[in-house]
Enzyme design. Structure first.
Site, PDB file in Angstrom:
ATOM      1  N   GLU A 164      -5.121  -8.727   1.220  1.00 31.87           N
ATOM      2  CA  GLU A 164      -5.784  -8.335   2.474  1.00 31.87           C
ATOM      3  C   GLU A 164      -7.262  -8.122   2.217  1.00 31.87           C
ATOM      4  O   GLU A 164      -7.648  -7.568   1.182  1.00 31.87           O
ATOM      5  CB  GLU A 164      -5.220  -7.011   3.038  1.00 31.87           C
ATOM      6  CG  GLU A 164      -3.844  -7.118   3.637  1.00 31.87           C
ATOM      7  CD  GLU A 164      -3.358  -5.794   4.223  1.00 31.87           C
ATOM      8  OE1 GLU A 164      -4.181  -5.003   4.745  1.00 31.87           O
ATOM      9  OE2 GLU A 164      -2.146  -5.541   4.143  1.00 31.87           O
ATOM     10  N   GLU A 171       0.816  -1.220   0.000  1.00 32.94           N
ATOM     11  CA  GLU A 171       0.000   0.000   0.000  1.00 32.94           C
ATOM     12  C   GLU A 171       0.852   1.274   0.000  1.00 32.94           C
ATOM     13  O   GLU A 171       0.963   1.963   1.011  1.00 32.94           O
ATOM     14  CB  GLU A 171      -0.957   0.009   1.199  1.00 32.94           C
ATOM     15  CG  GLU A 171      -1.975  -1.107   1.161  1.00 32.94           C
ATOM     16  CD  GLU A 171      -3.188  -0.850   2.071  1.00 32.94           C
ATOM     17  OE1 GLU A 171      -3.227   0.200   2.743  1.00 32.94           O
ATOM     18  OE2 GLU A 171      -4.092  -1.699   2.084  1.00 32.94           O
TER      19      GLU A 171
HETATM   20  C1  NOJ Z   1      -4.174  -2.154   5.204  1.00 34.84           C
HETATM   21  C2  NOJ Z   1      -2.801  -2.193   5.792  1.00 34.84           C
HETATM   22  O1  NOJ Z   1      -1.934  -2.850   4.921  1.00 34.84           O
HETATM   23  C3  NOJ Z   1      -2.742  -2.788   7.185  1.00 34.84           C
HETATM   24  O2  NOJ Z   1      -1.518  -2.443   7.739  1.00 34.84           O
HETATM   25  C4  NOJ Z   1      -3.904  -2.298   8.010  1.00 34.84           C
HETATM   26  O3  NOJ Z   1      -3.837  -2.750   9.326  1.00 34.84           O
HETATM   27  C5  NOJ Z   1      -5.187  -2.772   7.363  1.00 34.84           C
HETATM   28  N1  NOJ Z   1      -5.283  -2.156   6.063  1.00 34.84           N
HETATM   29  C6  NOJ Z   1      -6.438  -2.416   8.145  1.00 34.84           C
HETATM   30  O4  NOJ Z   1      -6.601  -1.054   8.226  1.00 34.84           O
END
Ligand code: NOJ
Length: 460
Positions: free
Chosen positions: A364, A169
């Site tokens: 994710e 990200e």
């Molecule tokens: C994306 C991120 O990569 C991660 O670090 C974060 O905890 C999650 N989203 C949830 O917000």
């Protein structure tokens, strides 16, 4: 129709749990680890919920055997994790901390022993503080600093880790340099755009190094690896009122400024005309060197898609929820829209519009704060109900399955996450785990969602 289970997905599909170093490891100053930007940023008063820090997190540094075993016992066959750059190179470059290397050796060995395929990310938002002192992502030298770190990791772990993402990200780096909301807390749009550009060059340079070490890219994705990729989150912006030009203009620009600003240069080459115009008009054009776009556009072996939801925009922001509900949408108790179709749309979008032509992994997916109180269960233990999270997962799995049925080449899915952990500025006030944690205490209680997954994956 019968409920989906893992058996309805393609053969060899990877089912995993995603985490990241700063969010779970703890041991922030142990065994020679250097400080990273969240160790420092979280100590600035008011930056994180209740001043919480990543110091302890889930104590994975000491408890990885139990936590990995938990993943396996629930039926998962892969673990996506990140390396802490500052645990390996405490100063960001140069001196290697052998104890840090040994820790990851032990953890990866344990994954392999258990049957969890390691899926590694090199950078999940935790820049060594020493490098931030030298300008961090604003300093073009980040390209060589990152390549040195990446090359060392490829050489050290390339034989046991089949999947390698350079960055997770990248937008978080923008948020940290343009909006001040994340570490390192700088606040200028031009900084954000420059940090992004340098990050993309660092990605391309690391992938080049990867090929130098492991040889030419194979024609066909091979799970045995090693494979190189990147993880980008797609939160597609929709206009609240599709026939309102104001709403449409906001959504369109946000899509340009967010995921397209990464995917376009990586998979299609260069920035879009709309982004270039925005950067020129807003005095935030980054310095771009000749050859940068060729460097950034390295052929990859896989693409990691993080998908949580969509975003709805309007010139009347106070009315968004009303407008969405009027159009038949609905919201969860945590205030987020329940829009599982987001994963289906994102998969079509990246493969049809953004040039993604390699296998995709959902790296994710998850939601937060669905927990009801801890209650006694019939067997005398404790239970935490999170019915809404189960509904969320079911919805996303259903739409993921439809995208695969349409022919999109998805090879795996990782949920976020095993244990409630350090959720950046929200500290432990946002719970994303399928297992409840009482930080520091030994109390881990599987939630309804953990039982849902165990059942979903059984006999897979
Ligand atoms: C994306 C991120 O990569 C991660 O670090 C974060 O905890 C999650 N989203 C949830 O917000």
């Amino acid at each position: 129709m019968a409920e989906l289970t893992a058996k309805d997905f393609p053969e060899g599909f990877k089912w995993g749990i995603a985490t990241s170093a700063a969010q779970i490891e703890g041991a922030a100053f142990e065994d020679g680890k250097g400080a990273e930007i969240w160790d420092v940023f979280s100590r600035i008063p008011g930056k994180t919920f209740s001043g919480q820090t990543p110091d302890l997190a889930c104590d994975y540094y000491h408890k990885y055997p139990e936590q990995l075993k938990m993943m396996r016992e629930l039926g998962f066959n892969s673990h996506r994790f990140s390396f802490s750059w500052a645990r390996i190179f405490p100063d960001g470059t140069g001196r290697v901390n052998q104890k840090g290397v040994d820790f990851y050796k032990r953890a990866i060995d344990e994954m392999l022993k258990l049957g969890l395929m390691p899926n590694a990310t090199l950078y999940h938002w935790d820049l060594p503080q020493e490098l931030e002192y030298r300008g961090g992502f604003l300093n073009r030298d980040i390209v060589s600093w990152f390549t040195e770190y990446a090359g060392f990791m490829f050489e050290t772990f390339g034989d046991v880790v089949p999947m390698w993402a350079t960055f997770n990200e990248p937008i978080a780096t923008y948020v940290g340099y343009a909006l001040g909301a994340f570490a390192p807390g700088r606040k200028l749009e031009k900084y954000g755009r420059q940090a992004n550009h340098n990050l993309l060059c660092a990605h391309g340079s690391a992938v080049k190094r990867f090929r130098e070490i492991f040889g030419e890219r194979r024609d066909k994705f091979d799970m045995a690896g090693p494979n190189a990729g990147i993880v980008v989150d797609v939160w597609h912006h929709h206009p609240a009122r599709p026939d309102d030009p104001g709403d449409c203009a906001i959504a369109e620009l946000e899509n340009e400024k967010a995921y397209r600003s990464y995917l376009h240069p990586i998979f299609k080459g260069g920035y879009t005309g709309a982004l270039l115009k925005y950067m020129a008009d807003n005095d935030c054009m980054p310095d771009i060197l000749p050859g940068d776009f060729e460097l950034i556009r390295q052929p990859l072996d896989f693409f990691g898609l993080n998908c949580y939801n969509r975003v709805v925009d309007s010139t009347e922001p106070a009315d968004i929820r009303k407008t969405v509900e009027f159009a038949g949408g609905n919201y969860m108790d945590n205030g987020a829209e329940f829009y599982p179709r987001a994963i289906y749309e994102a998969l079509h979008n990246v493969t049809e519009n953004m040039g993604v032509n390699v296998p995709v992994f959902i790296t994710e997916n998850g939601t937060y704060n669905c927990e009801e109180a801890v209650v006694a269960c019939p067997d005398g233990g404790q239970c935490v109900h999170d019915v809404t999270r189960v509904k969320y997962f079911r919805g996303f799995l259903d739409w993921l399955h439809r995208a695969i049925t349409d022919g999109i080449d998805v090879r795996g899915y990782y949920l976020w996450t095993l244990l409630d952990n350090f959720e950046w500025t929200a500290g432990n006030s946002m719970r994303f785990g399928i297992v409840n944690t009482d930080y520091g205490a030994e109390n881990c209680i599987p939630k309804d969602s953990a039982y849902f997954w165990k059942d979903f994956l059984k006999n897979s």
